[in-house]
Scaffold this motif. Structure first.
Motif, PDB file in Angstrom:
ATOM      1  N   HIS A  73       0.819  -1.209   0.000  1.00 28.96           N
ATOM      2  CA  HIS A  73       0.000   0.000   0.000  1.00 28.96           C
ATOM      3  C   HIS A  73       0.858   1.266   0.000  1.00 28.96           C
ATOM      4  CE1 HIS A  73      -3.768  -2.139   0.526  1.00 28.96           C
ATOM      5  NE2 HIS A  73      -3.114  -2.938   1.356  1.00 28.96           N
ATOM      6  N   GLU A  91      -1.490   2.907  -6.966  1.00 29.49           N
ATOM      7  CA  GLU A  91      -2.807   2.302  -6.931  1.00 29.49           C
ATOM      8  C   GLU A  91      -3.857   3.332  -7.341  1.00 29.49           C
ATOM      9  OE1 GLU A  91      -0.874   3.547  -3.850  1.00 29.49           O
ATOM     10  OE2 GLU A  91      -1.140   1.466  -3.258  1.00 29.49           O
ATOM     11  N   ASP A  92      -4.764   2.906  -8.194  1.00 29.48           N
ATOM     12  CA  ASP A  92      -5.857   3.730  -8.733  1.00 29.48           C
ATOM     13  C   ASP A  92      -5.405   4.780  -9.741  1.00 29.48           C
ATOM     14  OD1 ASP A  92      -7.827   2.331  -7.292  1.00 29.48           O
ATOM     15  OD2 ASP A  92      -7.473   3.583  -5.525  1.00 29.48           O
ATOM     16  N   VAL A 135      -4.669   6.305 -13.296  1.00 27.49           N
ATOM     17  CA  VAL A 135      -5.198   6.096 -14.641  1.00 27.49           C
ATOM     18  C   VAL A 135      -4.187   6.684 -15.616  1.00 27.49           C
ATOM     19  CG1 VAL A 135      -7.093   6.623 -16.226  1.00 27.49           C
ATOM     20  CG2 VAL A 135      -7.574   6.144 -13.812  1.00 27.49           C
ATOM     21  N   GLY A 156      -3.375  -4.043 -13.863  1.00 26.64           N
ATOM     22  CA  GLY A 156      -4.283  -2.973 -14.217  1.00 26.64           C
ATOM     23  C   GLY A 156      -5.328  -3.472 -15.187  1.00 26.64           C
ATOM     24  N   VAL A 162      -9.918   0.972 -18.698  1.00 25.78           N
ATOM     25  CA  VAL A 162     -11.152   1.714 -18.446  1.00 25.78           C
ATOM     26  C   VAL A 162     -11.728   2.228 -19.759  1.00 25.78           C
ATOM     27  CG1 VAL A 162     -10.654   2.307 -16.048  1.00 25.78           C
ATOM     28  CG2 VAL A 162      -9.877   3.828 -17.872  1.00 25.78           C
ATOM     29  N   LYS A 217      -6.244   1.542 -15.569  1.00 24.93           N
ATOM     30  CA  LYS A 217      -6.332   1.893 -14.155  1.00 24.93           C
ATOM     31  C   LYS A 217      -5.537   0.838 -13.397  1.00 24.93           C
ATOM     32  CE  LYS A 217      -9.328   3.003 -10.321  1.00 24.93           C
ATOM     33  NZ  LYS A 217     -10.692   3.253  -9.870  1.00 24.93           N
ATOM     34  N   LEU A 271      -3.998  -1.262 -10.173  1.00 25.36           N
ATOM     35  CA  LEU A 271      -4.473  -1.816  -8.905  1.00 25.36           C
ATOM     36  C   LEU A 271      -3.348  -1.768  -7.871  1.00 25.36           C
ATOM     37  CD1 LEU A 271      -6.276  -4.920 -10.432  1.00 25.36           C
ATOM     38  CD2 LEU A 271      -7.294  -2.735  -9.755  1.00 25.36           C
ATOM     39  N   THR A 272      -3.655  -2.144  -6.648  1.00 19.66           N
ATOM     40  CA  THR A 272      -2.661  -2.190  -5.580  1.00 19.66           C
ATOM     41  C   THR A 272      -1.615  -3.244  -5.921  1.00 19.66           C
ATOM     42  OG1 THR A 272      -4.327  -1.538  -3.963  1.00 19.66           O
ATOM     43  CG2 THR A 272      -2.315  -2.548  -3.108  1.00 19.66           C
TER      44      THR A 272
END
Length: 121
Positions: free
Chosen positions: A4, A9-10, A12, A59, A62, A74, A76-77
């Motif tokens: 984390h 993460e997240d 785009v 990822g 989108v 996009k 991901l973690t």
């Protein structure tokens, strides 16, 4: 194990600069994609017998398609996994990872973030 607070993460981002940034950080996509998803891996060696660690960044599109290179991805973690020969990679929370491996993973992901920062949408 999820990693984390990497900043990625997240995020785009367009596929082409993402591919370039990941390649510059020595992550490999190879054939790990389909029309809607991408996966990048970084292999970390280990002095332990038959153990290899992997950092995985995944990822999904989108918009657009990965195969045409027009996708907007996009992320991901990121994950840290342990490969057990010949069984496969485990990412579970019950896995134990050396602190040096965790630190190395965080450093590499920070490099990825620096590489993609100017391309984030």
């Amino acid at each position: 194990m999820e990693i984390h607070n990497t900043g990625i993460e997240d995020v785009v981002i367009d596929l082409k600069p993402l591919d370039h940034a990941m390649e510059n950080a020595n992550f490999v996509r190879a054939a790990q994609w389909d029309y809607e998803r991408v996966t990048y891996d970084y292999k970390i060696g280990s002095p332990e017998k038959n153990i290899t660690y992997y950092i995985r960044v995944q990822g999904y599109a989108v918009e657009g398609d990965v195969d045409t290179g027009t996708a907007v991805i996009k992320l991901l973690t990121p994950l840290l996994g342990k490969h057990y020969y010949p069984h496969g990679i485990e990412y579970g929370e019950n896995e134990e990872f050396p602190e040096t491996t965790q630190n190395r993973a965080e450093e590499l992901l920070q490099k990825v973030y620096q590489n993609i920062q100017s391309f984030i949408k």
